[in-house]
Design a protein around this motif. Structure first.
Motif, PDB file in Angstrom:
ATOM      1  N   TYR A  80       0.325   4.628  -2.069  1.00 11.90           N
ATOM      2  CA  TYR A  80       0.266   5.984  -1.517  1.00 11.90           C
ATOM      3  C   TYR A  80       1.155   6.934  -2.314  1.00 11.90           C
ATOM      4  N   ARG A 127       0.827  -1.201   0.000  1.00  9.19           N
ATOM      5  CA  ARG A 127       0.000   0.000   0.000  1.00  9.19           C
ATOM      6  C   ARG A 127       0.860   1.250   0.000  1.00  9.19           C
ATOM      7  N   ALA A 139      -6.413  14.803  -2.122  1.00  8.60           N
ATOM      8  CA  ALA A 139      -7.299  13.641  -1.993  1.00  8.60           C
ATOM      9  C   ALA A 139      -6.666  12.586  -1.096  1.00  8.60           C
ATOM     10  N   ALA A 140      -5.368  12.387  -1.268  1.00  7.48           N
ATOM     11  CA  ALA A 140      -4.687  11.403  -0.441  1.00  7.48           C
ATOM     12  C   ALA A 140      -4.789  11.793   1.029  1.00  7.48           C
ATOM     13  N   ARG A 141      -4.587  13.068   1.295  1.00  4.74           N
ATOM     14  CA  ARG A 141      -4.643  13.535   2.677  1.00  4.74           C
ATOM     15  C   ARG A 141      -6.038  13.322   3.255  1.00  4.74           C
ATOM     16  N   LEU A 142      -7.049  13.674   2.462  1.00  2.94           N
ATOM     17  CA  LEU A 142      -8.420  13.524   2.945  1.00  2.94           C
ATOM     18  C   LEU A 142      -8.760  12.060   3.171  1.00  2.94           C
ATOM     19  N   SER A 143      -8.073  11.174   2.480  1.00  2.00           N
ATOM     20  CA  SER A 143      -8.343   9.753   2.672  1.00  2.00           C
ATOM     21  C   SER A 143      -7.578   9.197   3.861  1.00  2.00           C
ATOM     22  N   GLY A 144      -6.866  10.060   4.543  1.00  3.18           N
ATOM     23  CA  GLY A 144      -6.155   9.586   5.715  1.00  3.18           C
ATOM     24  C   GLY A 144      -4.771   9.057   5.397  1.00  3.18           C
ATOM     25  N   VAL A 145      -4.297   9.265   4.173  1.00  2.00           N
ATOM     26  CA  VAL A 145      -2.923   8.875   3.853  1.00  2.00           C
ATOM     27  C   VAL A 145      -1.992   9.891   4.505  1.00  2.00           C
ATOM     28  N   VAL A 162       0.543  11.966   4.083  1.00  2.00           N
ATOM     29  CA  VAL A 162       1.240  12.480   2.908  1.00  2.00           C
ATOM     30  C   VAL A 162       2.704  12.792   3.239  1.00  2.00           C
ATOM     31  N   SER A 174      -2.532  15.099  -4.016  1.00  2.00           N
ATOM     32  CA  SER A 174      -2.084  14.943  -2.643  1.00  2.00           C
ATOM     33  C   SER A 174      -3.184  15.346  -1.668  1.00  2.00           C
ATOM     34  N   ALA A 223      -0.894   7.927  -5.115  1.00  2.31           N
ATOM     35  CA  ALA A 223      -1.992   8.782  -4.668  1.00  2.31           C
ATOM     36  C   ALA A 223      -1.492  10.200  -4.400  1.00  2.31           C
ATOM     37  N   VAL A 224      -0.352  10.301  -3.727  1.00  3.16           N
ATOM     38  CA  VAL A 224       0.189  11.620  -3.423  1.00  3.16           C
ATOM     39  C   VAL A 224       0.546  12.361  -4.714  1.00  3.16           C
TER      40      VAL A 224
END
Ligand SMILES: Nc1ncnc2c1ncn2[C@@H]1O[C@H](COP(=O)(O)OP(=O)(O)OP(=O)(O)O)[C@@H](O)[C@H]1O
Ligand SMILES: Nc1ncnc2c1ncn2[C@@H]1O[C@H](COP(=O)(O)OP(=O)(O)OP(=O)(O)O)[C@@H](O)[C@H]1O
Ligand SMILES: [Mg+2]
Ligand SMILES: [Mg+2]
Lengths: 324, 517, 297, 324
Positions: free
Chosen positions: D197, D193, D207-213, D215, D205, D200-201
């Motif tokens: 990430y 994963r 969207a990634a942050r909002l998904s809890g990734v 960053v 980035s 995703a970043v």
């Protein structure tokens, strides 16, 4: 970069901020100058100031050209190679007895062609700017070396070679060339519609296109301007070193890009100005000049340059964040 | 196939493990105390005190820029609050990061789709919460589970498709499916139906009711008041960043809400004036291209031609073909009776066509440029005097559109990205009004636009028609095209399947034709 | 230490120029002169050196010692500089009559010495001055490297007709590239008997390729300049010889001469500091040993 | 680039296309190899194949590291300097009598630190990746030169220096090192994963942050991996040329980036793979090896390299467009 909060020193927008930003980089430059004036007697001599203006000039012109490209979210890695290559071309033409004015025009025309080729690669062949300009970087150095057979071509035209050493109104002619480039560049980028189009293409090329902006033509324009600036610098370099040599100006592309970015241009496009890169180039020149005057060991000089770049851009970043 | 139930169940347990204390239905689950947000000098949200009850569907309405999205972003940890307090299940919480919100079971479908266009649908649905076995992702299991959820929700989407290849409407559905799957306690929808047709909206409503049945608290933001009345238990109104009131849905009506929202009344939203139909402006015969086939229709001066269909029906593609953005493979276009080939956008503009595209983010706006530049983009040529742009005229032109369209901004120098969704839409429209044209193509022009402004836009259509222009209005919002179009064409799978005169067919009939029922 | 005499070399990042600087430093200490050590970061950076010269002259020193990177290009700047301070040239020439004194090695001559050394080594191994040879130049467009190559090729052509140059390659200044070129030359030219690697970095890379393939007996390599690594190769028989100049002396005498000039003393206009062929046989002679082990620190 | 139609060889999706894509670059490589086999007898000798595998190895490893960074929409200009710097470090440590295993670990640790510093600059100081890595490029070369005093440090440890020439199962150990890096890199990027990430970043980035990734952590990861790969290459380089020298590996950053882009990585982030950069690096190595075997004039070699880069990326572009 994906994390960075994109900021704008856009075309007209936030005029106050844009000027303040310019001023603050000016402020940084002035602080550097004052410190160097305190640290060494030689700094504020007219001779040294002339040197400084000469030394920053070529990078400054390259950086302005580069900025046009970066604003469209592109990059031009070939500028250093174009400088070396065109220095060979002009030396070669002069050696072949071509009159000076014609040699200059022909050299600039080659700059135009190189830029057009880059844009062609990007627009028609769908190549990433990084790749097409990296490829011409490699090839142009090869062609230049082939022309000179790996050596150098001397330039015997004195009118040409003394130019770069001359002064006009007490200011080095090389610095006048910066002004000669910067003023039309400013008008073009900040006052004409084509400048707006560069920003629009860099920001969202699809939106620009649907609004009737000729995106392809804008890309051609940007790359041609960058290569032509580089060809112009090639002329200046040939004048300054009195020879044509294809391996010159190695790594100047990174210096030009760094000047541009230090001057507030965003590599993600749509953010940039003409005064920023100029200041960036002269900040870098000042660091080198100062280190030489202070007799800093050349290894330390590299270390310090790296650190100063970080510090300068960091403070600039901070200030701009604060300004929001 | 794994259904929503199973997947969300897995997450439910996680949520509980993360410490969410169960709250009885009907008791306050989330309370805001003087919550406040400033962007520099802009007070996006003035001290707001609101309470959300467990298990309710709570609608929030308000004008563009009223602060709705700002409120949502505060609740989901996207932005930091300037002042105030948030209480979750009775205890004060920080909600400083998205992670914290997610851990507490607060999730949102944001107004502008925020997903990763380069990842697959399934990867997006599981982003940040992948299924792993021994450190490696279980890709196949995730794709299967995602497909299961999509199918279960009735969304006809392939889980392994790249998200960027979907239309925005479809992306919106993915975001919805994702939020639903995450198994939340508190789910916020910020204008989820903006890009959806009635068909999809209906699916979404079923989903929302189902989630409510499972005990999830829903916050629902929309500019479509009938949706609010269809769904919500209670409704709160924001005006200019201020919370002006909360009503039980049974104790209020549209007129009252509108008055609360815009501080005045609107007698008629769908402002419609009928004009004498003039000369033929454009006519297509058997036009085909990528995404549409064999389309024959015409637009006259003074006429609004509506195009209705489901997502992916080919209306936008048709518009892009007509506008010269996409190549046309067959068929003919007649412009004022003369056969023309429209090879590029410039050609279309020169003929007198204007297109306000459907996706303001991807096609409409240069987000990191100022509003002024965005408005003037098509007219810089006209603003040029000699070599340079006439800056005074540049300024006045932008200011005029900002004023006329009531774009909520302190200055034309503000970046377009700092505008609320509806105001962004107005910038795109303003651009073409300032340019002017003979034929205006508006693709989803009122997406995310508040009622007041909507009415203004419709009035504006009338002004354009009066001056002898023609309009193609593409909308997935049936009432809009239905009430406004002088002639309504129904698209299905890239073809024009039916045409009706003004109000000649019933809603149900049109809908049936669109979905081939 | 009121007297300042800056020394400007071609490339501060190379060992050779560090030895020059070490000599200059020692002279500064011995003579009580302040010696700023300046130089560009690459031998091909002509503009950089001009800039440094300008800056150095702006500091109003007693004299300047410079090793010009390019004959023609440095001519005018040296003329310019000589208007305000005496200029002493070391190592290479420049197109200027303004030098007060000149301490140089003749790089063309160095190339000739390399050719002689290579021919001798090949003869020793095969009994005749015959076979295929190659030249590897570190970077194109660098004056001193051009001259070495030129001297070498000329000497081979006129004096050793049996030696045939089958490859004349340019690298990019990287040891690894020299190494790669050499391994490919070995593959492509099985009859190769000799190589001239015309500077330190190339000698390092080429020597490594020879060592990897254990071809020290079959392919004779002559390098240019020396450091610990290449001297080691020489000892092991990987390299057949090194052409060694006397950079330390150039630096030392350069500063010494400059000081003399600044005091108005008369100095010799031209001094040849010489180049020597070092082989395994003569490497332990005291004079050569001093050249191979300069007192850098 | 703004005009280019962004394409994706993304993480899972379009698996077929991704493999086909890999195959086609492989195809290109095979065609090059066949042509060279026809043109010269020496090409298909085991010796030459070993050489080729050795020559491409270091760039290949750098390119893999670089790709992690580029996928996050960043760039790492420092890798060449890190290679030179770490070659100095390991030589220095060995010269100081530090045991080999410790010297290796310490050198890799320095790679980790450099990467962490880059990420710190980007994440905490808000610097563009271009600037922070350009700054360390400059500074690291300076520090390395300072340590060696502008010269080189010889490495006398034979175990260390013979490693790079050794073979294992008939394959050069340097190429084994590529495999040793590539396999975990593949698992990391395509199967774990964390790899996802990175994509995703790079893609969005926010969207990634909002998904809890996380960053920031992802950015740290990418830059640390890149610098550590570079430090690893520094070890290999030191082993291969038997010296520590801070000016080595100059310009390798551009080669690494070029390999990555030739291998299908997009400089705008979110598109890339592990096999692509490997192929890119070996395509570049093959061009050089072939030119050497054919005894192409060094200047023509540059010209041809540039042209081939254009041709290869162009056809790749065409094919990928066709595949859509
Ligand atoms: N990043 C930002 N910087 C500055 N101002 C902002 C920013 N984001 C939003 N605003 C301002 O905050 C106010 C509220 O915006 P918000 O997006 O919450 O409105 P909204 O109610 O969601 O409107 P809409 O219905 O149009 O989506 C607006 O005036 C907007 O211009
Ligand atoms: N370049 C293309 N080539 C072929 N088909 C395409 C292309 N672009 C889109 N399509 C397909 O054309 C169809 C029509 O899409 P379009 O976006 O025009 O629909 P629409 O009616 O405007 O719906 P909405 O805007 O509500 O999503 C879709 O099925 C889409 O997948
Ligand atoms: Mg909103
Ligand atoms: Mg549409």
């Amino acid at each position: 970069m994906s994390v960075e909060t994109v900021e704008s020193a856009g075309p007209t927008p936030k005029k106050g901020v844009s000027i303040l930003f310019g001023l603050t980089l000016v402020g940084l430059l002035v602080v550097l100058w004052l410190l160097l004036g305190l640290a060494t007697n030689a700094f504020w001599t007219p001779n040294n100031i002339s040197n400084l203006l000469r030394q920053g000039a070529m990078t400054a012109i390259l950086a302005v050209g580069q900025t046009f490209v970066i604003i469209t979210a592109g990059i031009d890695l070939s500028v250093g190679a174009v400088v070396g290559f065109t220095s060979v071309i002009v030396a070669w033409l002069l050696a072949a007895g071509v009159p000076l004015w014609l040699a200059i025009i022909a050299t600039l025309a080659i700059g135009v062609l190189i830029g057009a080729f880059h844009a062609f690669g990007i627009v028609r062949m769908g190549l990433p700017p990084f790749i097409i300009t990296l490829a011409t970087l490699t090839s142009l150095r090869g062609i230049g070396l082939l022309i000179t057979n790996g050596s150098t071509i001397s330039i015997t035209n004195d009118a040409f070679t003394t130019f770069s050493r001359a002064d006009f109104l007490g200011i080095p002619s090389l610095f006048w060339m910066v002004i000669v480039v910067a003023i039309p560049a400013y008008v073009f980028l900040h006052l004409s519609r084509f400048g707006r189009y560069l920003f629009a293409v860099g920001s969202n090329s699809e939106a620009a296109r649907l609004s009737g902006v000729n995106v392809n033509r804008t890309i051609y324009l940007a790359y041609i301007l960058s290569s032509t600036c580089a060809a112009f610098v090639g002329l200046l370099l040939a004048s300054r070193i009195g020879i044509g040599n294809a391996t010159q100006a190695e790594g100047w592309e990174l210096q030009a890009i760094a000047s541009s970015v230090i001057g507030g241009t965003s590599l993600f496009g749509a953010v940039g100005s003409v005064h920023g890169p100029l200041l960036g180039a002269f900040i870098l020149a000042t660091i080198n000049n100062g280190a030489n005057l202070l007799n800093v060991n050349s290894f330390w000089q590299r270390i310090i340059t790296g650190l100063l770049i970080i510090v300068i851009v960091y403070f600039d970043q901070l200030r701009r964040r604060g300004a929001r | 196939m794994i259904g929503l139930q199973e997947v969300s169940h897995r997450h439910d347990e996680q949520v509980r493990a993360a410490g969410g204390r169960p709250v009885p239905k009907g008791a306050p689950i989330l309370e805001l105390r003087s919550l406040q947000k400033n962007y520099g000098a802009v007070e996006a949200l003035k001290p707001a005190t609101m309470t959300f009850l467990s298990g309710e569907i709570h609608a929030i309405v308000g004008e563009n820029g009223a602060g709705k999205s700002t409120l949502i972003k505060l609740l989901t940890g996207v932005i930091a609050r300037s002042a105030g307090e948030i209480r979750w299940c009775g205890e004060t919480v920080d909600l400083a990061t998205p992670n914290e919100a997610i851990a507490r079971g607060i999730n949102a479908v944001h107004q502008e789709v925020v997903l990763c266009p380069h990842l697959s649908v399934a990867a997006n649905m599981f982003l940040g919460d992948e299924m792993n076995r021994r450190g490696l992702m279980r890709k196949r299991a995730m794709t299967g589970a995602a497909q299961g959820v999509l199918d279960d929700l009735g969304f006809n989407l392939p889980a392994n498709a790249e998200l960027g290849s979907l239309t925005i409407g479809q992306q919106q559905l993915v975001a919805t499916a994702r939020a639903a799957m995450r198994g939340t306690q508190f789910l916020i929808f910020d204008e989820p139906t903006a890009y959806l047709t009635r068909q999809e909206s209906a699916q979404l409503f079923r989903l929302i009711r189902r989630l409510q049945g499972e005990g999830v608290t829903i916050v629902y933001i929309s500019h479509r008041l009938e949706e609010v009345f269809e769904l919500a238990d209670r409704v709160s109104v924001l005006r200019d960043g201020t919370h002006v009131g909360t009503r039980a849905i049974s104790e209020t009506n549209e007129a009252e809400l509108i008055t609360l929202m815009i501080n005045r009344t609107i007698e008629q939203i769908y402002h419609k004036e009928r004009f004498e139909q003039g000369e033929m402006i454009v006519e297509t015969r058997g036009l085909s291209g990528p995404g549409f086939r064999d389309i024959s229709l015409s637009v006259r001066a003074g006429e609004i031609v509506g195009l209705y269909g489901l997502i992916g029906a080919g209306r936008s593609e048709f518009a892009l073909g007509l506008y010269g953005r996409n190549p046309v493979s067959a068929g003919e276009i007649f412009w004022q009776g003369r056969k023309v080939a429209i090879g590029n956008e410039r050609k279309a503009m020169d003929l007198g066509i204007a297109l306000a595209p459907e996706s303001r983010r991807d096609q409409g706006l240069c987000l990191n440029l100022p509003i002024g530049v965005n408005i003037n983009l098509p007219v810089f040529k006209r603003l040029t005097r000699g070599l340079t742009i006439n800056r005074a005229q540049e300024a006045s032109n932008a200011e005029r559109q900002i004023r006329d369209l009531n774009i909520k901004t302190p200055s034309r120098r503000v970046l377009a990205s700092a505008m609320s969704g509806g105001n962004q839409q107005k910038i795109v429209i303003g651009r073409w009004l300032s340019h002017g044209a003979k034929l205006f193509i508006f693709d989803e022009p009122t997406v995310g636009v508040d009622v007041g402004t909507k009415a203004e836009i419709y009035r504006l259509f009338a002004r354009l028609l009066e001056k002898g222009a023609g309009i193609i209005l593409i909308s997935s919002y049936l009432p809009e095209v239905y009430e406004l179009a002088d002639r309504l064409h129904v698209f299905r799978q890239g073809r024009l399947v039916a045409s009706h005169d003004y109000r000649a067919a019933s809603h149900e009939e049109v809908l049936a034709q669109a979905i081939n029922a | 230490q009121d007297v300042t005499i800056p020394i400007i070399v071609k490339d501060t990042t190379s060992f050779y120029w560090q030895i020059v600087l070490a000599g200059a430093r020692a002279a500064g200490k011995d003579l009580g002169v302040n010696v700023p050590e300046l130089g560009a970061q690459s031998e091909s950076d002509i503009n950089g050196q001009i800039t440094i010269l300008e800056n150095a002259v702006a500091g109003a020193p007693a004299a300047v010692v410079i090793a010009p990177t390019e004959f023609k290009a440095l001519g005018k700047p040296v003329d310019e500089a000589a208007k305000s301070v005496p200029v002493i040239g070391i190592d290479s020439g420049a197109d200027s009559k303004a030098f007060t004194s000149f301490l140089t090695t003749d790089n063309v001559q160095g190339g000739r010495i390399a050719a002689d050394g290579l021919a001798a080594a090949i003869k020793e191994a095969t009994g005749k001055e015959e076979g295929e040879i190659a030249v590897i130049t570190s970077l194109p467009g660098v004056g001193s490297l051009d001259q070495r190559r030129e001297g070498f090729l000329d000497q081979v052509k006129t004096k050793y007709p049996g030696l045939k140059v089958v490859a004349d390659k340019y690298a990019d200044g990287q040891a690894t590239t020299g190494l790669n070129i050499m391994t490919d030359l070995i593959t492509a030219n099985p009859n190769l008997v000799g190589v001239f690697a015309s500077n330190l970095i190339m000698a390092q890379g080429v020597g490594q390729a020879i060592a990897e393939n254990k071809l020290g007996d079959k392919i004779k390599v002559i390098g240019f300049d020396s450091d610990e690594k290449t001297v080691g190769f020489l000892k092991e028989g990987v390299l057949a010889g090194l052409v060694v100049q006397d950079p330390y002396r150039m630096g030392y005498d350069g500063v010494k001469t400059a000081l003399a000039v600044s005091k108005g003393e008369k100095v010799e206009a031209n001094v040849d500091t010489g180049a020597n062929l070092v082989t395994k046989a003569n490497m332990s002679e005291p004079k050569i040993d001093a050249l191979l082990n300069p007192k850098v620190n």
